[in-house]
Design a protein around this motif. Structure first.
Motif, PDB file in Angstrom:
ATOM      1  N   ARG A  29       0.852  -1.186   0.000  1.00 36.55           N
ATOM      2  CA  ARG A  29       0.000   0.000   0.000  1.00 36.55           C
ATOM      3  C   ARG A  29       0.886   1.235   0.000  1.00 36.55           C
ATOM      4  O   ARG A  29       1.981   1.227   0.573  1.00 36.55           O
ATOM      5  N   LEU A  30       0.427   2.309  -0.639  1.00 42.18           N
ATOM      6  CA  LEU A  30       1.133   3.570  -0.702  1.00 42.18           C
ATOM      7  C   LEU A  30       0.239   4.673  -0.161  1.00 42.18           C
ATOM      8  O   LEU A  30      -0.956   4.743  -0.491  1.00 42.18           O
ATOM      9  N   SER A  31       0.840   5.538   0.661  1.00 45.40           N
ATOM     10  CA  SER A  31       0.162   6.731   1.169  1.00 45.40           C
ATOM     11  C   SER A  31       1.017   7.932   0.789  1.00 45.40           C
ATOM     12  O   SER A  31       2.179   8.035   1.211  1.00 45.40           O
ATOM     13  N   VAL A  32       0.458   8.832  -0.020  1.00 40.76           N
ATOM     14  CA  VAL A  32       1.209   9.947  -0.589  1.00 40.76           C
ATOM     15  C   VAL A  32       0.541  11.252  -0.168  1.00 40.76           C
ATOM     16  O   VAL A  32      -0.688  11.374  -0.218  1.00 40.76           O
ATOM     17  N   ALA A  33       1.369  12.207   0.260  1.00 39.71           N
ATOM     18  CA  ALA A  33       0.915  13.561   0.604  1.00 39.71           C
ATOM     19  C   ALA A  33       1.721  14.554  -0.209  1.00 39.71           C
ATOM     20  O   ALA A  33       2.955  14.503  -0.220  1.00 39.71           O
ATOM     21  N   VAL A  34       1.018  15.466  -0.892  1.00 39.28           N
ATOM     22  CA  VAL A  34       1.652  16.456  -1.764  1.00 39.28           C
ATOM     23  C   VAL A  34       1.154  17.827  -1.339  1.00 39.28           C
ATOM     24  O   VAL A  34      -0.061  18.046  -1.179  1.00 39.28           O
ATOM     25  N   VAL A  35       2.088  18.770  -1.135  1.00 35.99           N
ATOM     26  CA  VAL A  35       1.772  20.153  -0.801  1.00 35.99           C
ATOM     27  C   VAL A  35       2.311  21.037  -1.915  1.00 35.99           C
ATOM     28  O   VAL A  35       3.485  20.947  -2.274  1.00 35.99           O
ATOM     29  N   VAL A  36       1.423  21.902  -2.455  1.00 32.68           N
ATOM     30  CA  VAL A  36       1.769  22.778  -3.576  1.00 32.68           C
ATOM     31  C   VAL A  36       1.641  24.211  -3.108  1.00 32.68           C
ATOM     32  O   VAL A  36       0.652  24.581  -2.447  1.00 32.68           O
ATOM     33  N   ASN A  37       2.618  25.028  -3.425  1.00 32.99           N
ATOM     34  CA  ASN A  37       2.620  26.430  -3.035  1.00 32.99           C
ATOM     35  C   ASN A  37       1.695  27.233  -3.935  1.00 32.99           C
ATOM     36  O   ASN A  37       1.376  26.843  -5.069  1.00 32.99           O
ATOM     37  N   ASN A  38       1.245  28.384  -3.416  1.00 34.68           N
ATOM     38  CA  ASN A  38       0.435  29.292  -4.228  1.00 34.68           C
ATOM     39  C   ASN A  38       1.263  29.875  -5.359  1.00 34.68           C
ATOM     40  O   ASN A  38       2.491  29.972  -5.287  1.00 34.68           O
ATOM     41  N   ARG A  39       0.557  30.314  -6.383  1.00 37.73           N
ATOM     42  CA  ARG A  39       1.223  30.938  -7.527  1.00 37.73           C
ATOM     43  C   ARG A  39       1.435  32.416  -7.255  1.00 37.73           C
ATOM     44  O   ARG A  39       0.629  33.060  -6.575  1.00 37.73           O
ATOM     45  N   ASP A  40       2.503  32.958  -7.801  1.00 37.45           N
ATOM     46  CA  ASP A  40       2.774  34.391  -7.730  1.00 37.45           C
ATOM     47  C   ASP A  40       2.198  35.055  -8.962  1.00 37.45           C
ATOM     48  O   ASP A  40       2.589  34.743 -10.102  1.00 37.45           O
ATOM     49  N   ALA A  41       1.232  35.977  -8.737  1.00 34.48           N
ATOM     50  CA  ALA A  41       0.569  36.676  -9.836  1.00 34.48           C
ATOM     51  C   ALA A  41       0.771  38.173  -9.663  1.00 34.48           C
ATOM     52  O   ALA A  41       0.895  38.685  -8.540  1.00 34.48           O
ATOM     53  N   VAL A  42       0.809  38.896 -10.771  1.00 33.92           N
ATOM     54  CA  VAL A  42       0.988  40.344 -10.780  1.00 33.92           C
ATOM     55  C   VAL A  42      -0.384  40.987 -10.932  1.00 33.92           C
ATOM     56  O   VAL A  42      -1.114  40.695 -11.892  1.00 33.92           O
ATOM     57  N   ASP A  43      -0.755  41.849  -9.973  1.00 33.66           N
ATOM     58  CA  ASP A  43      -2.059  42.485 -10.038  1.00 33.66           C
ATOM     59  C   ASP A  43      -2.013  43.722 -10.916  1.00 33.66           C
ATOM     60  O   ASP A  43      -1.014  43.996 -11.600  1.00 33.66           O
ATOM     61  N   ALA A  44      -3.097  44.475 -10.899  1.00 36.58           N
ATOM     62  CA  ALA A  44      -3.210  45.661 -11.765  1.00 36.58           C
ATOM     63  C   ALA A  44      -2.219  46.742 -11.375  1.00 36.58           C
ATOM     64  O   ALA A  44      -1.768  47.523 -12.230  1.00 36.58           O
ATOM     65  N   SER A  45      -1.878  46.825 -10.100  1.00 34.09           N
ATOM     66  CA  SER A  45      -0.942  47.861  -9.664  1.00 34.09           C
ATOM     67  C   SER A  45       0.510  47.511  -9.917  1.00 34.09           C
ATOM     68  O   SER A  45       1.392  48.313  -9.632  1.00 34.09           O
ATOM     69  N   GLY A  46       0.753  46.320 -10.431  1.00 36.01           N
ATOM     70  CA  GLY A  46       2.114  45.905 -10.716  1.00 36.01           C
ATOM     71  C   GLY A  46       2.817  45.215  -9.584  1.00 36.01           C
ATOM     72  O   GLY A  46       4.011  44.900  -9.707  1.00 36.01           O
ATOM     73  N   LYS A  47       2.118  44.943  -8.497  1.00 35.88           N
ATOM     74  CA  LYS A  47       2.717  44.242  -7.367  1.00 35.88           C
ATOM     75  C   LYS A  47       2.492  42.742  -7.503  1.00 35.88           C
ATOM     76  O   LYS A  47       1.498  42.306  -8.065  1.00 35.88           O
ATOM     77  N   THR A  48       3.422  41.984  -6.956  1.00 36.43           N
ATOM     78  CA  THR A  48       3.339  40.521  -6.987  1.00 36.43           C
ATOM     79  C   THR A  48       2.587  40.037  -5.759  1.00 36.43           C
ATOM     80  O   THR A  48       2.954  40.371  -4.623  1.00 36.43           O
ATOM     81  N   ALA A  49       1.544  39.266  -5.998  1.00 34.05           N
ATOM     82  CA  ALA A  49       0.727  38.740  -4.911  1.00 34.05           C
ATOM     83  C   ALA A  49       0.592  37.240  -5.064  1.00 34.05           C
ATOM     84  O   ALA A  49       0.711  36.690  -6.168  1.00 34.05           O
ATOM     85  N   SER A  50       0.341  36.563  -3.941  1.00 38.39           N
ATOM     86  CA  SER A  50       0.178  35.110  -3.937  1.00 38.39           C
ATOM     87  C   SER A  50      -1.268  34.765  -4.249  1.00 38.39           C
ATOM     88  O   SER A  50      -2.208  35.348  -3.679  1.00 38.39           O
ATOM     89  N   ARG A  51      -1.468  33.822  -5.161  1.00 37.37           N
ATOM     90  CA  ARG A  51      -2.807  33.419  -5.583  1.00 37.37           C
ATOM     91  C   ARG A  51      -2.955  31.932  -5.417  1.00 37.37           C
ATOM     92  O   ARG A  51      -2.055  31.157  -5.761  1.00 37.37           O
ATOM     93  N   ALA A  52      -4.086  31.501  -4.860  1.00 38.89           N
ATOM     94  CA  ALA A  52      -4.333  30.078  -4.675  1.00 38.89           C
ATOM     95  C   ALA A  52      -4.641  29.413  -6.018  1.00 38.89           C
ATOM     96  O   ALA A  52      -5.109  30.057  -6.966  1.00 38.89           O
ATOM     97  N   LEU A  53      -4.373  28.123  -6.096  1.00 33.22           N
ATOM     98  CA  LEU A  53      -4.641  27.383  -7.321  1.00 33.22           C
ATOM     99  C   LEU A  53      -6.135  27.138  -7.476  1.00 33.22           C
ATOM    100  O   LEU A  53      -6.885  27.004  -6.507  1.00 33.22           O
ATOM    101  N   THR A  54      -6.564  27.078  -8.717  1.00 30.40           N
ATOM    102  CA  THR A  54      -7.968  26.810  -9.013  1.00 30.40           C
ATOM    103  C   THR A  54      -8.252  25.314  -8.858  1.00 30.40           C
ATOM    104  O   THR A  54      -7.332  24.481  -8.867  1.00 30.40           O
ATOM    105  N   PRO A  55      -9.526  24.944  -8.674  1.00 30.49           N
ATOM    106  CA  PRO A  55      -9.850  23.508  -8.576  1.00 30.49           C
ATOM    107  C   PRO A  55      -9.411  22.713  -9.793  1.00 30.49           C
ATOM    108  O   PRO A  55      -9.017  21.542  -9.670  1.00 30.49           O
ATOM    109  N   ALA A  56      -9.455  23.312 -10.983  1.00 34.19           N
ATOM    110  CA  ALA A  56      -9.017  22.596 -12.188  1.00 34.19           C
ATOM    111  C   ALA A  56      -7.521  22.316 -12.131  1.00 34.19           C
ATOM    112  O   ALA A  56      -7.057  21.221 -12.489  1.00 34.19           O
ATOM    113  N   GLU A  57      -6.728  23.287 -11.645  1.00 32.42           N
ATOM    114  CA  GLU A  57      -5.286  23.065 -11.526  1.00 32.42           C
ATOM    115  C   GLU A  57      -4.980  22.012 -10.469  1.00 32.42           C
ATOM    116  O   GLU A  57      -4.080  21.172 -10.661  1.00 32.42           O
ATOM    117  N   LEU A  58      -5.718  22.040  -9.352  1.00 33.20           N
ATOM    118  CA  LEU A  58      -5.503  21.010  -8.334  1.00 33.20           C
ATOM    119  C   LEU A  58      -5.866  19.628  -8.854  1.00 33.20           C
ATOM    120  O   LEU A  58      -5.166  18.640  -8.555  1.00 33.20           O
TER     121      LEU A  58
END
Length: 579
Positions: free
Chosen positions: A401-430
């Motif tokens: 038997r195998l038990s696997v745990a995977v942790v994925v970091n949020n994506r870095d996205a650039v907003d309208a003001s030009g700052k980099t912000a952390s964005r959670a992944l969408t359900p489709a990406e997960l």
């Protein structure tokens, strides 16, 4: 000036004619000092190389025992071969061009002895040697050969093997198994792992007949039992734990390798817990199928027997009225048509012997005298039996038997003001990441595998507080760089000092042009024949100053014509300095 000339001539007269002529020769030929200095430098370098260059010493033997080392040194002294020690006396060095020849000569003398003797004990057997002595020599030779084989391993400096070989017995109950003990002396700073210990144990057990691997004990020079970790009562050992870790690390690498191109190298972490089955299972099944249609079955054997009897038998039995009576007619029905005139067939009417016809009694009497006929047929058929035998041996090490745990970091996205912000992944990406992880791990629902993928922001170093900054003068990399730069700077300063303090003064002294004889002639000849028209020293100085000033003015006019701005800036700077 009349008194200055004789005073200046006295030092030249004191140096002597030889030294004055040599100096004048060197001044007349400026390259001569360079040639002499270069030749002296080359001679000094050659002498230094010849003095510092000795025989190129190479290793003759290393890690030899004290007894073998003393014998080797004595042989080298007899052969007049220079030697020296290295590594605290652990290695013997001789000239590199004599290493091969010296090794052959020492090998002819049986050096080094490698701490024991081998099967060469059996080469010189004396006549009349007892069987006990032969057995002892054989055991000593076998122990020595095994010790030599073990010492060929790099981490082992020396080894001793002790074999306990029981006497053979004709009785099975009295037979005893052999055993062995090994003492290892490991090299300084070296270690031996579990795989090497297992290899030594199996090598010894394979070299001695009827020796089980469990009867071999391995001990190091510190008294540590090395063969104890080969297994426990529950059947777990270090190799199984290592195999489990390798399986888990392999799955982790596969999962992270397929997800890193999508989420980034430092944005995914995976952990795997593998349940490994180390049990060895052997299963044998023997099955019989139910009876099948005889027409479709395979016949193994068939046996038929047939017997027939025509007419009555001879009367027998006890004499009397009952035994002398003829047998009665058979009562079995006749289903098939009888052939004409067959025995037992009634005659047709009108024919002789038919009832009511002439001769019927005679026919009946003939039939009665002939008696009944009987036949018997037996058939035995043996069919093949359907049987299936299956022998299954399941190897150890299968994944249960195998038990696997995977942790994925949020994506870095650039907003309208030009700052980099952390964005959670969408359900489709997960879901995409989950599917890729399943394919990488070989997910099996029947096996009971589990996979958990979580999206969360990773904790950064800034969140946990700023790390203490190390001053640049304490940083190890900066210190190493400073040491390297300091070495090169020291070399450069030494070269600069040699140029400024030694080479440059010598070149100026020996390569300077000789003084013009015209300037010295007026000083000596002035008292004898003074020239009233010759300019005095003050007038010559004034004339040179006037010429220099005139040249400076011409240069200043030319500079002002070419770049007026630079001249104006220069004058302004002078004025500011004066103020």
């Amino acid at each position: 000036m009349s008194t200055a000339a004789p005073a200046g001539a006295l030092p030249a007269a004191d140096n002597g004619p030889a030294s004055a002529s040599l100096i004048e020769r060197m001044r007349a030929q400026p390259r001569l000092p360079l040639i002499i200095g270069g030749a002296a430098l080359v001679a000094a370098a050659a002498a230094f190389m010849l003095w510092s260059r000795g025989p190129d010493y190479k290793v003759l033997y290393t890690n030899v025992s004290d007894r073998d080392g003393g014998a080797i040194i004595a042989s080298l002294q007899q052969m007049n071969v220079p030697y020296k020690f290295a590594d605290g006396g652990g290695a013997i060095l001789i000239a590199g061009d004599k290493v091969a020849e010296t090794r052959l000569k020492l090998a002819a003398q049986g050096l080094p002895k490698a701490g024991g003797v081998g099967f060469e004990l059996m080469d010189n057997q004396k006549f009349g040697t007892s069987q006990f002595a032969e057995q002892v020599n054989y055991q000593r030779g076998l122990e020595g050969e095994l010790a030599r084989s073990i010492e060929s391993i790099g981490a082992i400096e020396s080894a001793r093997v002790h074999l306990a070989l029981p006497k053979p017995s004709l009785f099975v109950r009295e037979q005893k198994k052999p055993s062995a003990s090994v003492v290892l002396a490991l090299a300084r700073g070296r270690g031996i792992d579990e795989g090497q210990v297992s290899a030594i144990v199996h090598m010894i057990s394979s070299s001695v007949p009827d020796l089980d691997a469990k009867s071999v004990t391995v001990v190091d020079q510190r008294g540590n039992l090395l063969s104890s970790a080969r297994g426990t009562d529950r059947g777990l050992d270090v190799s199984q734990l290592k195999y489990t870790q390798e399986i888990e690390q392999g799955y982790i690498r596969r999962i992270e390798a397929i997800l890193q191109p999508i989420v980034g190298a430092n944005n995914v972490r995976a952990q795997v817990a593998a349940d490994i089955d180390f049990s060895v299972v052997e299963h044998t099944d023997e099955k019989y199928k139910p009876n099948q249609d005889p027409s479709q079955a395979a016949i193994r054997s068939q046996q038929s027997s047939e017997s027939a009897q025509h007419g009555g038998g001879q009367p027998g039995g006890v004499p009397g009225a009952l035994s002398n009576q003829p047998p009665v007619n058979p009562t079995a029905p006749i289903t098939g048509p009888r052939a004409p005139n067959a025995p037992g067939t009634p005659p047709a009417p009108g024919t002789p012997g038919a009832p009511g016809a002439p001769g019927a009694a005679a026919s009946t009497a003939g039939t009665a005298s002939t008696g009944p006929s009987s036949s018997r047929k037996d058939t035995t058929t043996n069919y093949e039996l359907d049987r299936t035998i299956r022998h299954v041996q399941q190897a150890a090490g299968g994944v249960r038997r195998l038990s696997v745990a995977v942790v994925v970091n949020n994506r870095d996205a650039v907003d309208a003001s030009g700052k980099t912000a952390s964005r959670a992944l969408t359900p489709a990406e997960l879901e995409q990441i989950r599917n890729l992880a399943k394919e990488a791990m070989g997910f099996s629902q029947d096996r009971g595998d589990s996979l958990n993928v979580v999206n969360s922001a990773f904790a950064r170093d800034a969140d946990s507080g700023p790390a203490p900054e190390v001053p640049f003068w304490r940083d190890r990399e900066n210190l190493d760089l400073a040491k390297t730069a300091g070495q090169y700077l020291l070399y450069a300063l030494l070269a600069l000092f040699a140029w400024l303090a030694v080479l440059r003064p010598l070149m100026r002294k020996h390569l300077a042009p000789p003084p013009a004889p015209v300037a010295a002639a007026p000083v000596v000849a002035a008292p004898a024949e003074p020239d009233p028209n010759a300019p005095s020293a003050d007038e010559s100085l004034r004339e040179r100053e006037a010429n220099r000033r005139k040249a400076d003015m011409e240069y200043a006019h030319q500079a002002a014509d070419k770049d007026p701005k630079m001249v104006a800036a220069l004058i302004q700077h002078w004025m500011n300095n004066d103020e």
